[in-house]
Design a protein around this motif. Sequence first.
Motif, PDB file in Angstrom:
ATOM      1  N   THR A   1      -0.053   1.278   2.884  1.00  0.00           N
ATOM      2  CA  THR A   1       0.450   1.725   1.574  1.00  0.00           C
ATOM      3  C   THR A   1      -0.180   0.926   0.440  1.00  0.00           C
ATOM      4  O   THR A   1       0.441   0.713  -0.598  1.00  0.00           O
ATOM      5  CB  THR A   1       1.987   1.610   1.522  1.00  0.00           C
ATOM      6  OG1 THR A   1       2.349   0.242   1.782  1.00  0.00           O
ATOM      7  CG2 THR A   1       2.657   2.523   2.542  1.00  0.00           C
ATOM      8  N   GLY A   2      -1.427   0.481   0.661  1.00  0.00           N
ATOM      9  CA  GLY A   2      -2.118  -0.309  -0.361  1.00  0.00           C
ATOM     10  C   GLY A   2      -2.989   0.554  -1.256  1.00  0.00           C
ATOM     11  O   GLY A   2      -2.684   1.722  -1.537  1.00  0.00           O
ATOM     12  N   ASN A   3      -4.123  -0.016  -1.687  1.00  0.00           N
ATOM     13  CA  ASN A   3      -4.987   0.640  -2.688  1.00  0.00           C
ATOM     14  C   ASN A   3      -5.468   2.023  -2.258  1.00  0.00           C
ATOM     15  O   ASN A   3      -5.419   2.980  -3.042  1.00  0.00           O
ATOM     16  CB  ASN A   3      -6.214  -0.244  -2.961  1.00  0.00           C
ATOM     17  CG  ASN A   3      -5.832  -1.606  -3.497  1.00  0.00           C
ATOM     18  OD1 ASN A   3      -5.145  -1.721  -4.494  1.00  0.00           O
ATOM     19  ND2 ASN A   3      -6.274  -2.647  -2.804  1.00  0.00           N
ATOM     20  N   VAL A   4      -5.975   2.127  -1.017  1.00  0.00           N
ATOM     21  CA  VAL A   4      -6.553   3.397  -0.565  1.00  0.00           C
ATOM     22  C   VAL A   4      -5.450   4.441  -0.389  1.00  0.00           C
ATOM     23  O   VAL A   4      -5.607   5.605  -0.770  1.00  0.00           O
ATOM     24  CB  VAL A   4      -7.367   3.177   0.728  1.00  0.00           C
ATOM     25  CG1 VAL A   4      -7.751   4.499   1.374  1.00  0.00           C
ATOM     26  CG2 VAL A   4      -8.612   2.344   0.428  1.00  0.00           C
TER      27      VAL A   4
ATOM     28  N   SER B   1       4.284   2.995   7.279  1.00  0.00           N
ATOM     29  CA  SER B   1       4.402   1.636   6.756  1.00  0.00           C
ATOM     30  C   SER B   1       5.185   0.775   7.724  1.00  0.00           C
ATOM     31  O   SER B   1       6.112   1.245   8.387  1.00  0.00           O
ATOM     32  CB  SER B   1       5.112   1.664   5.393  1.00  0.00           C
ATOM     33  OG  SER B   1       5.382   0.348   4.955  1.00  0.00           O
ATOM     34  N   ARG B   2       4.836  -0.520   7.731  1.00  0.00           N
ATOM     35  CA  ARG B   2       5.630  -1.466   8.530  1.00  0.00           C
ATOM     36  C   ARG B   2       7.013  -1.639   7.924  1.00  0.00           C
ATOM     37  O   ARG B   2       7.941  -2.029   8.612  1.00  0.00           O
ATOM     38  CB  ARG B   2       4.902  -2.815   8.601  1.00  0.00           C
ATOM     39  CG  ARG B   2       3.561  -2.746   9.320  1.00  0.00           C
ATOM     40  CD  ARG B   2       2.742  -3.985   9.081  1.00  0.00           C
ATOM     41  NE  ARG B   2       2.444  -4.156   7.665  1.00  0.00           N
ATOM     42  CZ  ARG B   2       1.846  -5.197   7.131  1.00  0.00           C
ATOM     43  NH1 ARG B   2       1.459  -6.187   7.914  1.00  0.00           N
ATOM     44  NH2 ARG B   2       1.616  -5.271   5.846  1.00  0.00           N
TER      45      ARG B   2
ATOM     46  N   ARG C   1      10.655  -0.372   1.803  1.00  0.00           N
ATOM     47  CA  ARG C   1      10.317  -1.324   0.754  1.00  0.00           C
ATOM     48  C   ARG C   1      10.203  -0.607  -0.591  1.00  0.00           C
ATOM     49  O   ARG C   1       9.777   0.549  -0.655  1.00  0.00           O
ATOM     50  CB  ARG C   1       8.977  -1.986   1.111  1.00  0.00           C
ATOM     51  CG  ARG C   1       8.836  -3.440   0.682  1.00  0.00           C
ATOM     52  CD  ARG C   1       7.585  -4.058   1.276  1.00  0.00           C
ATOM     53  NE  ARG C   1       6.389  -3.334   0.910  1.00  0.00           N
ATOM     54  CZ  ARG C   1       5.357  -3.117   1.733  1.00  0.00           C
ATOM     55  NH1 ARG C   1       5.376  -3.583   2.973  1.00  0.00           N
ATOM     56  NH2 ARG C   1       4.300  -2.447   1.319  1.00  0.00           N
TER      57      ARG C   1
ATOM     58  N   ALA D   1      -5.544   3.543   6.457  1.00  0.00           N
ATOM     59  CA  ALA D   1      -5.719   2.808   5.196  1.00  0.00           C
ATOM     60  C   ALA D   1      -5.194   1.386   5.373  1.00  0.00           C
ATOM     61  O   ALA D   1      -4.277   0.944   4.670  1.00  0.00           O
ATOM     62  CB  ALA D   1      -5.014   3.539   4.056  1.00  0.00           C
ATOM     63  N   ILE D   2      -5.780   0.711   6.312  1.00  0.00           N
ATOM     64  CA  ILE D   2      -5.299  -0.608   6.762  1.00  0.00           C
ATOM     65  C   ILE D   2      -6.472  -1.588   6.819  1.00  0.00           C
ATOM     66  O   ILE D   2      -7.624  -1.179   6.829  1.00  0.00           O
ATOM     67  CB  ILE D   2      -4.677  -0.503   8.180  1.00  0.00           C
ATOM     68  CG1 ILE D   2      -5.663   0.197   9.124  1.00  0.00           C
ATOM     69  CG2 ILE D   2      -3.335   0.228   8.121  1.00  0.00           C
ATOM     70  CD1 ILE D   2      -5.252   0.191  10.579  1.00  0.00           C
TER      71      ILE D   2
ATOM     72  N   PRO E   1     -11.477   4.892   6.786  1.00  0.00           N
ATOM     73  CA  PRO E   1     -12.175   4.366   5.608  1.00  0.00           C
ATOM     74  C   PRO E   1     -12.419   2.856   5.691  1.00  0.00           C
ATOM     75  O   PRO E   1     -12.836   2.252   4.700  1.00  0.00           O
ATOM     76  CB  PRO E   1     -11.166   4.664   4.486  1.00  0.00           C
ATOM     77  CG  PRO E   1      -9.836   4.465   5.155  1.00  0.00           C
ATOM     78  CD  PRO E   1     -10.011   4.816   6.622  1.00  0.00           C
ATOM     79  N   THR E   2     -12.176   2.240   6.830  1.00  0.00           N
ATOM     80  CA  THR E   2     -12.183   0.768   6.890  1.00  0.00           C
ATOM     81  C   THR E   2     -13.591   0.202   6.729  1.00  0.00           C
ATOM     82  O   THR E   2     -14.572   0.804   7.138  1.00  0.00           O
ATOM     83  CB  THR E   2     -11.589   0.244   8.217  1.00  0.00           C
ATOM     84  OG1 THR E   2     -12.417   0.666   9.311  1.00  0.00           O
ATOM     85  CG2 THR E   2     -10.175   0.733   8.420  1.00  0.00           C
ATOM     86  N   ASN E   3     -13.655  -0.961   6.151  1.00  0.00           N
ATOM     87  CA  ASN E   3     -14.921  -1.670   5.982  1.00  0.00           C
ATOM     88  C   ASN E   3     -14.837  -3.037   6.644  1.00  0.00           C
ATOM     89  O   ASN E   3     -14.420  -4.017   6.018  1.00  0.00           O
ATOM     90  CB  ASN E   3     -15.247  -1.820   4.489  1.00  0.00           C
ATOM     91  CG  ASN E   3     -15.957  -0.605   3.945  1.00  0.00           C
ATOM     92  OD1 ASN E   3     -16.836  -0.042   4.594  1.00  0.00           O
ATOM     93  ND2 ASN E   3     -15.578  -0.182   2.752  1.00  0.00           N
TER      94      ASN E   3
ATOM     95  N   ARG F   1     -16.121  -6.575   8.013  1.00  0.00           N
ATOM     96  CA  ARG F   1     -17.121  -7.490   7.454  1.00  0.00           C
ATOM     97  C   ARG F   1     -16.993  -8.862   8.087  1.00  0.00           C
ATOM     98  O   ARG F   1     -15.905  -9.298   8.471  1.00  0.00           O
ATOM     99  CB  ARG F   1     -16.968  -7.613   5.947  1.00  0.00           C
ATOM    100  CG  ARG F   1     -16.005  -8.686   5.489  1.00  0.00           C
ATOM    101  CD  ARG F   1     -15.091  -8.307   4.387  1.00  0.00           C
ATOM    102  NE  ARG F   1     -14.538  -6.986   4.383  1.00  0.00           N
ATOM    103  CZ  ARG F   1     -13.794  -6.522   3.385  1.00  0.00           C
ATOM    104  NH1 ARG F   1     -13.563  -7.255   2.344  1.00  0.00           N
ATOM    105  NH2 ARG F   1     -13.260  -5.323   3.436  1.00  0.00           N
TER     106      ARG F   1
ATOM    107  N   MET G   1     -16.876   3.854  -1.393  1.00  0.00           N
ATOM    108  CA  MET G   1     -16.451   3.963  -2.798  1.00  0.00           C
ATOM    109  C   MET G   1     -15.194   3.128  -2.989  1.00  0.00           C
ATOM    110  O   MET G   1     -14.517   2.792  -2.026  1.00  0.00           O
ATOM    111  CB  MET G   1     -16.166   5.419  -3.149  1.00  0.00           C
ATOM    112  CG  MET G   1     -15.083   6.041  -2.294  1.00  0.00           C
ATOM    113  SD  MET G   1     -14.909   7.804  -2.575  1.00  0.00           S
ATOM    114  CE  MET G   1     -16.518   8.371  -2.126  1.00  0.00           C
TER     115      MET G   1
ATOM    116  N   ALA H   1     -11.347   2.363  -4.449  1.00  0.00           N
ATOM    117  CA  ALA H   1     -10.111   3.143  -4.560  1.00  0.00           C
ATOM    118  C   ALA H   1     -10.008   3.768  -5.950  1.00  0.00           C
ATOM    119  O   ALA H   1      -9.485   4.878  -6.106  1.00  0.00           O
ATOM    120  CB  ALA H   1      -8.909   2.254  -4.270  1.00  0.00           C
TER     121      ALA H   1
END
Length: 238
Positions: free
Chosen positions: A35-38, A57-58, A62, A94-95, A118-120, A122, A158, A160
Amino acid sequence: MRGNFMRTAIVFLAAVIFGHVTTSVHAATIAIVGTGNVAEALGPRFAELGHTIIYGSREPNRADVQALVQRTGHGAQALAPAVAAAAADAIVLAIPWDAAEAVVKSLGNVSGKVIIDPTNPRHIAEDGLRDYAFDGSNAERIQQWAPAAHVVKAFNTMTAGLMTNPASAGGPVTVALAGDDSTAKAFVAELAQGIGFDTMDFGPVRYAHVIEGMFYVWGNARQTGTPFEFFMRRPPSN
Ligand SMILES: NC(=O)c1ccc[n+]([C@@H]2O[C@H](COP(=O)([O-])OP(=O)(O)OC[C@H]3O[C@@H](n4cnc5c(N)ncnc54)[C@H](OP(=O)(O)O)[C@@H]3O)[C@@H](O)[C@H]2O)c1
């Protein structure tokens, strides 16, 4: 659920073939885990297309998660990730990239569902630059952790902010896709196009490492003060 996805996909493809695409004929249930930016960028926009959004969501109760549910509207709700995934035709991960293994393995039976990745991933190398964290791609690993699902790499090239407002790029922006299932890729392409993007098929999921690698050179260029945007616009003649 495979049946639901196949029905949704068949109706969508028939609509494309016969030229009757509307947002209502291919409405899907989409679980967005995280439930973050993405999630905040994609959830409300997919809902505007007529899809039903269930945030995984965990902590679904909330306050910020419930505020996101309210902003998303169109019947959105928030549930535990496995419950959201069970009800969905497609699942957006989206995690954080390094939470993917635990999350995917906790989702239960995802056979036949589309998993949008969509994960990146690194690794920060000794010289401070971003680099591959492992051989291959997170998308391939997710496909291995969920072999009966249809993983599609998408939306990782890209910010968010651009997901929320593609027009801010001042011209077309392409979502690079990679995945082994052409019907699943067509579904994700339709989602991306529905919210204002072009799409480009990079091929099977084994090419997802190329798309994930774009994040390294993009991030490194920003870090070294020579930023660029990775819009991947098609030539005007195409
Ligand atoms: N931000 C961008 O501009 C952008 C652009 C392209 C791709 N990405 C990629 O997209 C993914 C999500 O990015 P983001 O910016 O949305 O991240 P984020 O703002 O940190 O949100 C991630 C969400 O995942 C959940 N989460 C956090 N830690 C977790 C864990 N250990 N296990 C399970 N769930 C966890 C949380 O939701 P709950 O607390 O509700 O569970 C959290 O809100 C990342 O892999 C990132 O690399 C980000």
